[in-house]
Motif scaffolding. Structure first.
Motif, mmCIF file in Angstrom:
data_model
loop_
_atom_site.group_PDB
_atom_site.id
_atom_site.type_symbol
_atom_site.label_atom_id
_atom_site.label_comp_id
_atom_site.label_asym_id
_atom_site.label_seq_id
_atom_site.Cartn_x
_atom_site.Cartn_y
_atom_site.Cartn_z
ATOM 1 N N GLY A 160 3.706 18.902 -1.296
ATOM 2 C CA GLY A 160 4.796 18.847 -0.351
ATOM 3 C C GLY A 160 4.534 18.030 0.899
ATOM 4 N N THR A 161 3.407 17.268 0.937
ATOM 5 C CA THR A 161 3.095 16.483 2.138
ATOM 6 C C THR A 161 3.501 15.023 2.000
ATOM 7 N N VAL A 162 3.841 14.589 0.786
ATOM 8 C CA VAL A 162 4.318 13.221 0.542
ATOM 9 C C VAL A 162 5.765 13.308 0.075
ATOM 10 N N ARG A 163 6.600 12.428 0.555
ATOM 11 C CA ARG A 163 8.035 12.482 0.269
ATOM 12 C C ARG A 163 8.316 12.258 -1.213
ATOM 13 N N PRO A 164 9.468 12.723 -1.662
ATOM 14 C CA PRO A 164 9.854 12.500 -3.059
ATOM 15 C C PRO A 164 10.058 11.004 -3.324
ATOM 16 N N GLY A 165 9.973 10.648 -4.564
ATOM 17 C CA GLY A 165 10.159 9.264 -4.976
ATOM 18 C C GLY A 165 9.333 8.975 -6.204
ATOM 19 N N GLU A 166 9.669 7.901 -6.911
ATOM 20 C CA GLU A 166 8.904 7.524 -8.097
ATOM 21 C C GLU A 166 7.491 7.140 -7.656
ATOM 22 N N PRO A 167 6.463 7.845 -8.119
ATOM 23 C CA PRO A 167 5.110 7.652 -7.589
ATOM 24 C C PRO A 167 4.591 6.219 -7.674
ATOM 25 N N MET A 168 4.858 5.521 -8.778
ATOM 26 C CA MET A 168 4.336 4.162 -8.892
ATOM 27 C C MET A 168 5.026 3.228 -7.915
ATOM 28 N N GLN A 169 6.307 3.471 -7.641
ATOM 29 C CA GLN A 169 7.000 2.644 -6.666
ATOM 30 C C GLN A 169 6.439 2.865 -5.264
ATOM 31 N N LEU A 170 6.184 4.119 -4.914
ATOM 32 C CA LEU A 170 5.572 4.409 -3.621
ATOM 33 C C LEU A 170 4.174 3.799 -3.544
ATOM 34 N N ALA A 171 3.416 3.926 -4.625
ATOM 35 C CA ALA A 171 2.062 3.370 -4.656
ATOM 36 C C ALA A 171 2.086 1.855 -4.493
ATOM 37 N N SER A 172 3.065 1.201 -5.120
ATOM 38 C CA SER A 172 3.170 -0.259 -5.027
ATOM 39 C C SER A 172 3.438 -0.700 -3.594
ATOM 40 N N MET A 173 4.320 0.006 -2.910
ATOM 41 C CA MET A 173 4.617 -0.360 -1.531
ATOM 42 C C MET A 173 3.424 -0.083 -0.617
ATOM 43 N N VAL A 174 2.714 1.011 -0.875
ATOM 44 C CA VAL A 174 1.503 1.305 -0.102
ATOM 45 C C VAL A 174 0.479 0.189 -0.282
ATOM 46 N N LEU A 175 0.340 -0.287 -1.531
ATOM 47 C CA LEU A 175 -0.591 -1.384 -1.785
ATOM 48 C C LEU A 175 -0.167 -2.635 -1.029
ATOM 49 N N LEU A 176 1.124 -2.950 -1.041
ATOM 50 C CA LEU A 176 1.616 -4.134 -0.334
ATOM 51 C C LEU A 176 1.382 -4.025 1.172
ATOM 52 N N ILE A 177 1.688 -2.871 1.743
ATOM 53 C CA ILE A 177 1.489 -2.669 3.176
ATOM 54 C C ILE A 177 0.024 -2.854 3.541
ATOM 55 N N THR A 178 -0.842 -2.217 2.782
ATOM 56 C CA THR A 178 -2.273 -2.247 3.101
ATOM 57 C C THR A 178 -2.869 -3.617 2.828
ATOM 58 N N GLN A 179 -2.506 -4.210 1.696
ATOM 59 C CA GLN A 179 -3.053 -5.516 1.345
ATOM 60 C C GLN A 179 -2.660 -6.577 2.361
ATOM 61 N N SER A 180 -1.405 -6.588 2.766
ATOM 62 C CA SER A 180 -0.969 -7.586 3.747
ATOM 63 C C SER A 180 -1.627 -7.354 5.103
ATOM 64 N N THR A 181 -1.867 -6.114 5.463
ATOM 65 C CA THR A 181 -2.539 -5.801 6.724
ATOM 66 C C THR A 181 -3.981 -6.296 6.705
ATOM 67 N N VAL A 182 -4.651 -6.102 5.581
ATOM 68 C CA VAL A 182 -6.032 -6.577 5.446
ATOM 69 C C VAL A 182 -6.075 -8.103 5.469
ATOM 70 N N GLN A 183 -5.175 -8.742 4.733
ATOM 71 C CA GLN A 183 -5.184 -10.203 4.651
ATOM 72 C C GLN A 183 -4.902 -10.870 5.994
ATOM 73 N N SER A 184 -4.084 -10.229 6.813
ATOM 74 C CA SER A 184 -3.639 -10.861 8.060
ATOM 75 C C SER A 184 -4.400 -10.391 9.286
ATOM 76 N N HIS A 185 -5.451 -9.612 9.109
ATOM 77 C CA HIS A 185 -6.082 -8.988 10.277
ATOM 78 C C HIS A 185 -6.663 -10.011 11.249
ATOM 79 N N ARG A 186 -7.167 -11.136 10.735
ATOM 80 C CA ARG A 186 -7.765 -12.136 11.634
ATOM 81 C C ARG A 186 -6.717 -12.792 12.517
ATOM 82 N N MET A 187 -5.524 -12.928 11.984
ATOM 83 C CA MET A 187 -4.455 -13.584 12.727
ATOM 84 C C MET A 187 -4.081 -12.799 13.992
ATOM 85 N N VAL A 188 -4.203 -11.465 13.914
ATOM 86 C CA VAL A 188 -3.791 -10.627 15.051
ATOM 87 C C VAL A 188 -4.975 -9.896 15.682
ATOM 88 N N ALA A 189 -6.184 -10.394 15.417
ATOM 89 C CA ALA A 189 -7.377 -9.689 15.903
ATOM 90 C C ALA A 189 -7.376 -9.529 17.425
#
Length: 216
Positions: free
Chosen positions: A165-194
């Motif tokens: 009950g601590t994670v919102r409802p939704g199709e798990p793979m879709q949520l996982a995919s968006m989490v991966l995109l958020i995290t991956q883009s943050t890691v890739q762009s970290h030098r730009m905003v260091a």
């Protein structure tokens, strides 16, 4: 007295005592702990990619690993395939040494941020991050083995959080995919905003983004 001596002799002959192991045992132990040829090749590729980026050549990898080029070609068709396997190995090793502390949202977000920091600062992945073309080829343009494995792990973690009950409802793979995109883009762009996001802020803002997306 004789029984004690006999037992001691038997124990030494079996190699189970506290004394030094036999040469045969040492050789077996060394062989078991020695890296495989695949690992030697990937270790060599890691050292070269960290320094040369996309300029690394298969011949250099073979030379650094101490093997012939045909030995490498029997395992991978080209440098791109070697680097792809290297990325998968290093990402999976990073994930394996970063266990989740809990199945709730807090544990999930903490785990994602910890893995993200380690991947961001990884000597091999850091070299790829410095080379935008190479990073695009191996990470952005395709969904590789390592990313599919990460997605599977994230899906399982999301499902665990949903059951609690601590994670919102939704199709798990879709949520996982968006989490991966958020995290991956943050890691890739970290030098730009260091300069704008120093280390503590980078961590906390990524955590806030993930919490905001996953919270019920």
């Amino acid at each position: 007295m004789s029984l004690s001596n006999s037992a001691g002799s038997d124990e030494e002959s079996r190699g189970t005592g506290d004394g030094p192991r036999s040469t045969g045992e040492d050789a077996r132990s060394t062989a078991e702990n020695a890296p495989s040829i695949d690992d030697k090749i990937l270790d060599a590729a890691a050292e070269l990619v960290a320094v040369l980026g996309k300029r690394v050549q298969l011949a250099e990898i073979a030379r650094r690993a101490g093997v012939s080029r045909p030995t490498v070609y029997r395992r991978w068709p080209d440098v791109r395939a070697v680097v792809g396997s290297l990325l998968t190995r290093e990402i999976m090793r990073t994930v394996e040494r970063t266990p989740r502390t809990g199945d709730d949202l807090a544990g999930l977000v903490e785990w994602i941020v910890d893995v993200a920091v380690q991947l961001r600062d990884h000597p091999v992945l850091g070299g790829l991050l410095a080379d935008g073309d190479l990073l695009t080829e191996y990470v952005v343009q395709r969904l590789g083995t390592s990313q599919r494995t990460l997605l599977s792990l994230l899906r399982d973690a999301v499902e665990a959080g949903q059951r609690g009950g601590t994670v919102r409802p939704g199709e798990p793979m879709q949520l996982a995919s968006m989490v991966l995109l958020i995290t991956q883009s943050t890691v890739q762009s970290h030098r730009m905003v260091a300069e704008l996001l120093p280390e503590p802020a980078w961590r906390s803002e990524l955590a806030l983004a993930l919490n905001g997306y996953l919270r019920p």
